[in-house]
Write a protein that holds these residues in place. Structure first.
Motif, PDB file in Angstrom:
ATOM      1  N   ALA A  43       0.838  -1.198   0.000  1.00 41.32           N
ATOM      2  CA  ALA A  43       0.000   0.000   0.000  1.00 41.32           C
ATOM      3  C   ALA A  43       0.873   1.249   0.000  1.00 41.32           C
ATOM      4  O   ALA A  43       1.998   1.242   0.485  1.00 41.32           O
ATOM      5  CB  ALA A  43      -0.910   0.006   1.222  1.00 41.32           C
ATOM      6  N   GLN A  44       0.307   2.291  -0.583  1.00 40.58           N
ATOM      7  CA  GLN A  44       0.899   3.624  -0.544  1.00 40.58           C
ATOM      8  C   GLN A  44      -0.154   4.575  -0.017  1.00 40.58           C
ATOM      9  O   GLN A  44      -1.336   4.428  -0.315  1.00 40.58           O
ATOM     10  CB  GLN A  44       1.298   4.105  -1.938  1.00 40.58           C
ATOM     11  CG  GLN A  44       2.464   3.429  -2.550  1.00 40.58           C
ATOM     12  CD  GLN A  44       2.771   3.995  -3.930  1.00 40.58           C
ATOM     13  OE1 GLN A  44       1.923   4.607  -4.579  1.00 40.58           O
ATOM     14  NE2 GLN A  44       3.987   3.773  -4.391  1.00 40.58           N
ATOM     15  N   VAL A  45       0.286   5.559   0.756  1.00 35.82           N
ATOM     16  CA  VAL A  45      -0.644   6.591   1.201  1.00 35.82           C
ATOM     17  C   VAL A  45      -0.684   7.648   0.103  1.00 35.82           C
ATOM     18  O   VAL A  45       0.345   8.141  -0.339  1.00 35.82           O
ATOM     19  CB  VAL A  45      -0.210   7.230   2.540  1.00 35.82           C
ATOM     20  CG1 VAL A  45      -1.111   8.402   2.895  1.00 35.82           C
ATOM     21  CG2 VAL A  45      -0.247   6.200   3.651  1.00 35.82           C
ATOM     22  N   ARG A  46      -1.885   7.949  -0.350  1.00 36.92           N
ATOM     23  CA  ARG A  46      -2.115   8.980  -1.359  1.00 36.92           C
ATOM     24  C   ARG A  46      -3.091   9.990  -0.782  1.00 36.92           C
ATOM     25  O   ARG A  46      -3.748   9.733   0.220  1.00 36.92           O
ATOM     26  CB  ARG A  46      -2.716   8.375  -2.639  1.00 36.92           C
ATOM     27  CG  ARG A  46      -1.848   7.345  -3.328  1.00 36.92           C
ATOM     28  CD  ARG A  46      -0.720   8.015  -4.040  1.00 36.92           C
ATOM     29  NE  ARG A  46       0.174   7.050  -4.661  1.00 36.92           N
ATOM     30  CZ  ARG A  46       0.611   7.156  -5.897  1.00 36.92           C
ATOM     31  NH1 ARG A  46       0.224   8.144  -6.664  1.00 36.92           N
ATOM     32  NH2 ARG A  46       1.454   6.269  -6.376  1.00 36.92           N
ATOM     33  N   LYS A  47      -3.182  11.139  -1.412  1.00 38.89           N
ATOM     34  CA  LYS A  47      -4.155  12.149  -0.978  1.00 38.89           C
ATOM     35  C   LYS A  47      -5.112  12.436  -2.122  1.00 38.89           C
ATOM     36  O   LYS A  47      -4.693  12.777  -3.230  1.00 38.89           O
ATOM     37  CB  LYS A  47      -3.455  13.431  -0.549  1.00 38.89           C
ATOM     38  CG  LYS A  47      -2.799  13.313   0.809  1.00 38.89           C
ATOM     39  CD  LYS A  47      -2.403  14.661   1.337  1.00 38.89           C
ATOM     40  CE  LYS A  47      -1.840  14.511   2.740  1.00 38.89           C
ATOM     41  NZ  LYS A  47      -1.492  15.823   3.292  1.00 38.89           N
ATOM     42  N   LEU A  48      -6.391  12.268  -1.844  1.00 38.16           N
ATOM     43  CA  LEU A  48      -7.443  12.581  -2.804  1.00 38.16           C
ATOM     44  C   LEU A  48      -7.625  14.089  -2.824  1.00 38.16           C
ATOM     45  O   LEU A  48      -7.831  14.710  -1.770  1.00 38.16           O
ATOM     46  CB  LEU A  48      -8.747  11.890  -2.406  1.00 38.16           C
ATOM     47  CG  LEU A  48      -9.963  12.151  -3.261  1.00 38.16           C
ATOM     48  CD1 LEU A  48      -9.713  11.717  -4.703  1.00 38.16           C
ATOM     49  CD2 LEU A  48     -11.166  11.435  -2.704  1.00 38.16           C
ATOM     50  N   LEU A  49      -7.487  14.680  -4.003  1.00 43.85           N
ATOM     51  CA  LEU A  49      -7.573  16.124  -4.199  1.00 43.85           C
ATOM     52  C   LEU A  49      -6.537  16.877  -3.362  1.00 43.85           C
ATOM     53  O   LEU A  49      -6.719  18.038  -3.021  1.00 43.85           O
ATOM     54  CB  LEU A  49      -8.980  16.629  -3.884  1.00 43.85           C
ATOM     55  CG  LEU A  49     -10.103  15.991  -4.702  1.00 43.85           C
ATOM     56  CD1 LEU A  49     -11.448  16.462  -4.222  1.00 43.85           C
ATOM     57  CD2 LEU A  49      -9.925  16.293  -6.189  1.00 43.85           C
ATOM     58  N   GLY A  50      -5.453  16.188  -2.992  1.00 45.92           N
ATOM     59  CA  GLY A  50      -4.388  16.807  -2.222  1.00 45.92           C
ATOM     60  C   GLY A  50      -4.732  17.048  -0.767  1.00 45.92           C
ATOM     61  O   GLY A  50      -3.972  17.676  -0.042  1.00 45.92           O
ATOM     62  N   ILE A  51      -5.874  16.504  -0.302  1.00 41.42           N
ATOM     63  CA  ILE A  51      -6.330  16.792   1.067  1.00 41.42           C
ATOM     64  C   ILE A  51      -6.589  15.526   1.886  1.00 41.42           C
ATOM     65  O   ILE A  51      -6.096  15.389   2.996  1.00 41.42           O
ATOM     66  CB  ILE A  51      -7.638  17.626   1.031  1.00 41.42           C
ATOM     67  CG1 ILE A  51      -7.415  18.926   0.265  1.00 41.42           C
ATOM     68  CG2 ILE A  51      -8.135  17.903   2.440  1.00 41.42           C
ATOM     69  CD1 ILE A  51      -8.682  19.671  -0.020  1.00 41.42           C
ATOM     70  N   ILE A  52      -7.367  14.603   1.339  1.00 35.47           N
ATOM     71  CA  ILE A  52      -7.874  13.450   2.094  1.00 35.47           C
ATOM     72  C   ILE A  52      -6.929  12.256   1.927  1.00 35.47           C
ATOM     73  O   ILE A  52      -6.836  11.687   0.841  1.00 35.47           O
ATOM     74  CB  ILE A  52      -9.288  13.068   1.615  1.00 35.47           C
ATOM     75  CG1 ILE A  52     -10.213  14.274   1.695  1.00 35.47           C
ATOM     76  CG2 ILE A  52      -9.826  11.892   2.425  1.00 35.47           C
ATOM     77  CD1 ILE A  52     -11.496  14.119   0.931  1.00 35.47           C
TER      78      ILE A  52
ATOM     79  N   SER B 149       0.729  11.604  -4.579  1.00 37.04           N
ATOM     80  CA  SER B 149       1.531  10.785  -3.674  1.00 37.04           C
ATOM     81  C   SER B 149       2.092  11.679  -2.578  1.00 37.04           C
ATOM     82  O   SER B 149       2.309  12.867  -2.765  1.00 37.04           O
ATOM     83  CB  SER B 149       2.649  10.063  -4.425  1.00 37.04           C
ATOM     84  OG  SER B 149       3.505  11.001  -4.999  1.00 37.04           O
ATOM     85  N   ILE B 150       2.321  11.071  -1.440  1.00 31.64           N
ATOM     86  CA  ILE B 150       2.852  11.816  -0.293  1.00 31.64           C
ATOM     87  C   ILE B 150       4.345  11.645  -0.228  1.00 31.64           C
ATOM     88  O   ILE B 150       4.885  10.634  -0.486  1.00 31.64           O
ATOM     89  CB  ILE B 150       2.192  11.333   1.008  1.00 31.64           C
ATOM     90  CG1 ILE B 150       0.709  11.654   0.951  1.00 31.64           C
ATOM     91  CG2 ILE B 150       2.831  11.975   2.198  1.00 31.64           C
ATOM     92  CD1 ILE B 150      -0.068  11.242   2.161  1.00 31.64           C
TER      93      ILE B 150
END
Length: 139
Positions: A94-103, A138-139
């Motif tokens: 898994a990778q941590v991503r941000k939906l719309l740069g926020i969530i 991506s973070i």
């Protein structure tokens, strides 16, 4: 059997009923290929239908050296397999991503990393990336 490499540290090889288990740092790699260990020069190779190939990059170094956007936050499995003539690690995690740069959320991905160079040679992202990839960062 254990061997120590200058770049990857200690590598352990264990034979199980399901194949061969290779331990390297925090990672466990499974493979169905026969493993060839040379204790004289501390090398590990696999014997594939295309011949014997020395493993030059182990997961502990390959995963640590991934570019920031490709790093895993967690790894669920690693399988040493072959893509064409090249031995690759098929890494699922898994990778941590941000939906719309926020969530923030976890995205399950699969990457193929060359066991020769440690570079990403393929990846499978969730289906929604092909439609809405612009919305994920991506973070």
């Amino acid at each position: 059997m254990n061997l120590t490499t200058a770049s990857a540290g200690e590598v352990g090889v264990h034979f199980t009923s399901n194949g061969i288990l290779i331990n390297n740092g925090p990672y466990q790699i499974t493979t169905q290929f026969p493993v060839v260990i040379n204790p004289t020069d501390n090398t590990l190779a696999i014997k594939t239908p295309s011949g014997v190939t020395i493993i030059k990059s182990f997961p502990s170094q390959a995963l640590d050296n991934l570019p920031t956007g490709n790093k895993f936050t967690s790894v669920s499995s690693i399988t040493l397999t072959q893509m064409g003539q090249t031995p690759v690690y098929d890494v699922n995690g898994a990778q941590v991503r941000k939906l719309l740069g926020i969530i923030p959320f976890n995205a399950n991905i699969s990457q193929q990393i060359s066991a020769q160079t440690g570079q990403v040679v393929g990846s499978q992202l969730p289906w929604y990336y092909s439609l809405f990839g612009f919305a994920f960062k991506s973070i």
